[in-house]
Design a protein around this motif. Structure first.
Motif, PDB file in Angstrom:
ATOM      1  N   ARG A  24      47.193 109.960 -30.169  1.00  0.00           N
ATOM      2  CA  ARG A  24      47.319 108.614 -30.732  1.00  0.00           C
ATOM      3  C   ARG A  24      47.343 108.666 -32.269  1.00  0.00           C
ATOM      4  N   GLU A  25      46.363 109.373 -32.848  1.00  0.00           N
ATOM      5  CA  GLU A  25      46.264 109.491 -34.305  1.00  0.00           C
ATOM      6  C   GLU A  25      47.495 110.208 -34.868  1.00  0.00           C
ATOM      7  N   ALA A  26      47.887 111.288 -34.204  1.00  0.00           N
ATOM      8  CA  ALA A  26      49.031 112.074 -34.683  1.00  0.00           C
ATOM      9  C   ALA A  26      50.304 111.232 -34.725  1.00  0.00           C
ATOM     10  N   LEU A  27      50.539 110.472 -33.672  1.00  0.00           N
ATOM     11  CA  LEU A  27      51.741 109.638 -33.634  1.00  0.00           C
ATOM     12  C   LEU A  27      51.700 108.560 -34.709  1.00  0.00           C
ATOM     13  N   GLN A  28      50.519 108.022 -34.963  1.00  0.00           N
ATOM     14  CA  GLN A  28      50.368 107.030 -36.039  1.00  0.00           C
ATOM     15  C   GLN A  28      50.697 107.635 -37.403  1.00  0.00           C
ATOM     16  N   LEU A  29      50.332 108.903 -37.563  1.00  0.00           N
ATOM     17  CA  LEU A  29      50.554 109.584 -38.842  1.00  0.00           C
ATOM     18  C   LEU A  29      51.996 110.035 -39.043  1.00  0.00           C
ATOM     19  N   GLY A  30      52.771 110.053 -37.951  1.00  0.00           N
ATOM     20  CA  GLY A  30      54.174 110.444 -38.078  1.00  0.00           C
ATOM     21  C   GLY A  30      54.588 111.671 -37.295  1.00  0.00           C
ATOM     22  N   TYR A  31      53.667 112.279 -36.556  1.00  0.00           N
ATOM     23  CA  TYR A  31      54.057 113.380 -35.669  1.00  0.00           C
ATOM     24  C   TYR A  31      55.056 112.846 -34.646  1.00  0.00           C
ATOM     25  N   ARG A  32      56.049 113.667 -34.305  1.00  0.00           N
ATOM     26  CA  ARG A  32      57.019 113.242 -33.299  1.00  0.00           C
ATOM     27  C   ARG A  32      57.295 114.318 -32.253  1.00  0.00           C
ATOM     28  N   ALA A  33      56.543 115.419 -32.278  1.00  0.00           N
ATOM     29  CA  ALA A  33      56.657 116.452 -31.244  1.00  0.00           C
ATOM     30  C   ALA A  33      55.263 116.726 -30.696  1.00  0.00           C
ATOM     31  N   VAL A  34      55.157 116.779 -29.370  1.00  0.00           N
ATOM     32  CA  VAL A  34      53.868 117.015 -28.703  1.00  0.00           C
ATOM     33  C   VAL A  34      54.043 118.122 -27.680  1.00  0.00           C
ATOM     34  N   ASP A  35      53.115 119.088 -27.699  1.00  0.00           N
ATOM     35  CA  ASP A  35      53.178 120.251 -26.813  1.00  0.00           C
ATOM     36  C   ASP A  35      51.988 120.232 -25.861  1.00  0.00           C
ATOM     37  N   THR A  36      52.274 120.285 -24.549  1.00  0.00           N
ATOM     38  CA  THR A  36      51.212 120.341 -23.545  1.00  0.00           C
ATOM     39  C   THR A  36      51.582 121.395 -22.494  1.00  0.00           C
ATOM     40  N   ALA A  37      50.832 121.448 -21.404  1.00  0.00           N
ATOM     41  CA  ALA A  37      51.093 122.420 -20.341  1.00  0.00           C
ATOM     42  C   ALA A  37      50.354 121.991 -19.081  1.00  0.00           C
ATOM     43  N   GLN A  38      50.874 122.421 -17.947  1.00  0.00           N
ATOM     44  CA  GLN A  38      50.228 122.074 -16.676  1.00  0.00           C
ATOM     45  C   GLN A  38      48.776 122.545 -16.637  1.00  0.00           C
ATOM     46  N   ILE A  39      48.528 123.761 -17.111  1.00  0.00           N
ATOM     47  CA  ILE A  39      47.192 124.337 -17.011  1.00  0.00           C
ATOM     48  C   ILE A  39      46.193 123.680 -17.972  1.00  0.00           C
ATOM     49  N   TYR A  40      46.676 122.935 -18.966  1.00  0.00           N
ATOM     50  CA  TYR A  40      45.760 122.274 -19.891  1.00  0.00           C
ATOM     51  C   TYR A  40      45.010 121.132 -19.210  1.00  0.00           C
ATOM     52  N   GLY A  41      45.557 120.645 -18.095  1.00  0.00           N
ATOM     53  CA  GLY A  41      44.891 119.560 -17.376  1.00  0.00           C
ATOM     54  C   GLY A  41      44.858 118.258 -18.150  1.00  0.00           C
ATOM     55  N   ASN A  42      45.843 118.070 -19.048  1.00  0.00           N
ATOM     56  CA  ASN A  42      45.817 116.864 -19.879  1.00  0.00           C
ATOM     57  C   ASN A  42      47.155 116.122 -19.911  1.00  0.00           C
ATOM     58  N   GLU A  43      48.072 116.472 -19.027  1.00  0.00           N
ATOM     59  CA  GLU A  43      49.395 115.835 -19.064  1.00  0.00           C
ATOM     60  C   GLU A  43      49.299 114.316 -18.877  1.00  0.00           C
ATOM     61  N   SER A  44      48.433 113.880 -17.977  1.00  0.00           N
ATOM     62  CA  SER A  44      48.320 112.432 -17.753  1.00  0.00           C
ATOM     63  C   SER A  44      47.723 111.737 -18.980  1.00  0.00           C
TER      64      SER A  44
END
Length: 266
Positions: A24-44
């Motif tokens: 949320r904070e990153a997108l507010q600051l202007g980030y536009r690329a996000v990296d996740t993974a199935q094993i991180y357990g945080n996709e949702s």
């Protein structure tokens, strides 16, 4: 054509409200690329934060990675990931690690990854943690120009030059993870001196160094001030002399080497 953003947000080890707040904070600051993974357990959680951010999906570059246990059901597992991420298509999907002990043959899971792209589930495909020998096999399996990136541990203490040169020579972009080596490089006197000369932070110097070499970086943070500071690394230009000084820091120090999962490194 491979179009990997030079700078993005990593979400490794972040879950629940912690990762939601970071995205949320990153997108507010202007980030536009996000990296996740199935094993991180945080996709949702990542999907929820993006949905609530109000940033249009077409403005974002979303990466996820297929876990080794899902190689036999790669396409269905990716569909589940997309559902959690609340999107119909990823921008980039990576094989997270080579199959341990080649339990699933490389041509098999690379073909499944190519099929995911053919079905429109992702715009680009790539690999992660692939040494030269396996990257060579992956290219052979799906064709030249098909592998958008190889995401590998790469930082001033582990510069992975042989692998990076091979990748770039074969039109495979390099994405650096652990660019700060769990913070170890931030204490380096050479990095600190360069940072001081620029009125920058050591983190900005390490990130700028990697981007200046042509690599992409995906640093993570849970603090707004660090997220904002990291973003400013895109504006920092190091001199040739400073780049050479950082080149001299390479000592082959690997911080990510999980037993039973890591391949034979170069």
């Amino acid at each position: 054509m491979n179009t990997i953003p030079p700078f993005g947000l990593g979400t490794f080890r972040l879950q629940g409200e912690v990762v939601r707040a970071s995205v949320r904070e990153a997108l507010q600051l202007g980030y536009r690329a996000v990296d996740t993974a199935q094993i991180y357990g945080n996709e949702s959680d990542v999907g929820q934060a993006i949905a609530e951010s109000g940033v249009p999906r077409q403005e974002l570059f979303l990466t996820t990675k297929i876990w080794v246990e899902n190689f036999g059901r790669l396409v269905p597992s990716l569909k589940e990931s997309l559902q959690q991420l609340r999107t119909e298509q990823a921008d980039l999907v990576l094989i997270h690690w080579p199959s341990p002990k080649n339990a699933v043959p490389l041509p098999e899971y690379m073909a499944a990854l190519a099929e995911a792209k053919a079905q429109g589930l992702t715009r680009q495909i790539g690999v992660s943690n692939f040494p030269i020998a396996l990257l060579q096999q992956a290219i052979a399996a799906v064709g030249a120009g098909e592998i958008a990136t190889n995401q590998v541990e790469l930082h001033p203490y582990l510069q992975n030059r042989k692998l990076a040169e091979f990748a770039l020579a074969h039109d495979v972009h390099v994405t650096s993870y652990q660019t700060l080596a769990y913070g170890r490089v931030l204490k380096d006197p050479v990095i600190a001196a360069i940072a001081q000369a620029h009125g920058a932070t050591p983190a900005q110097v390490a990130l700028a160094w990697a981007m200046q070499l042509g690599y992409s970086v995906i640093p993570s943070s849970t603090k707004r001030e660090n997220l904002a500071s990291n973003l400013k690394s895109r504006e920092l230009r190091l001199t040739e002399g400073e780049m050479a000084l950082i080149t001299g820091l390479d000592r082959g120090e690997r911080v990510t080497n999980p037993a039973g999962l890591a391949p034979a490194w170069d």
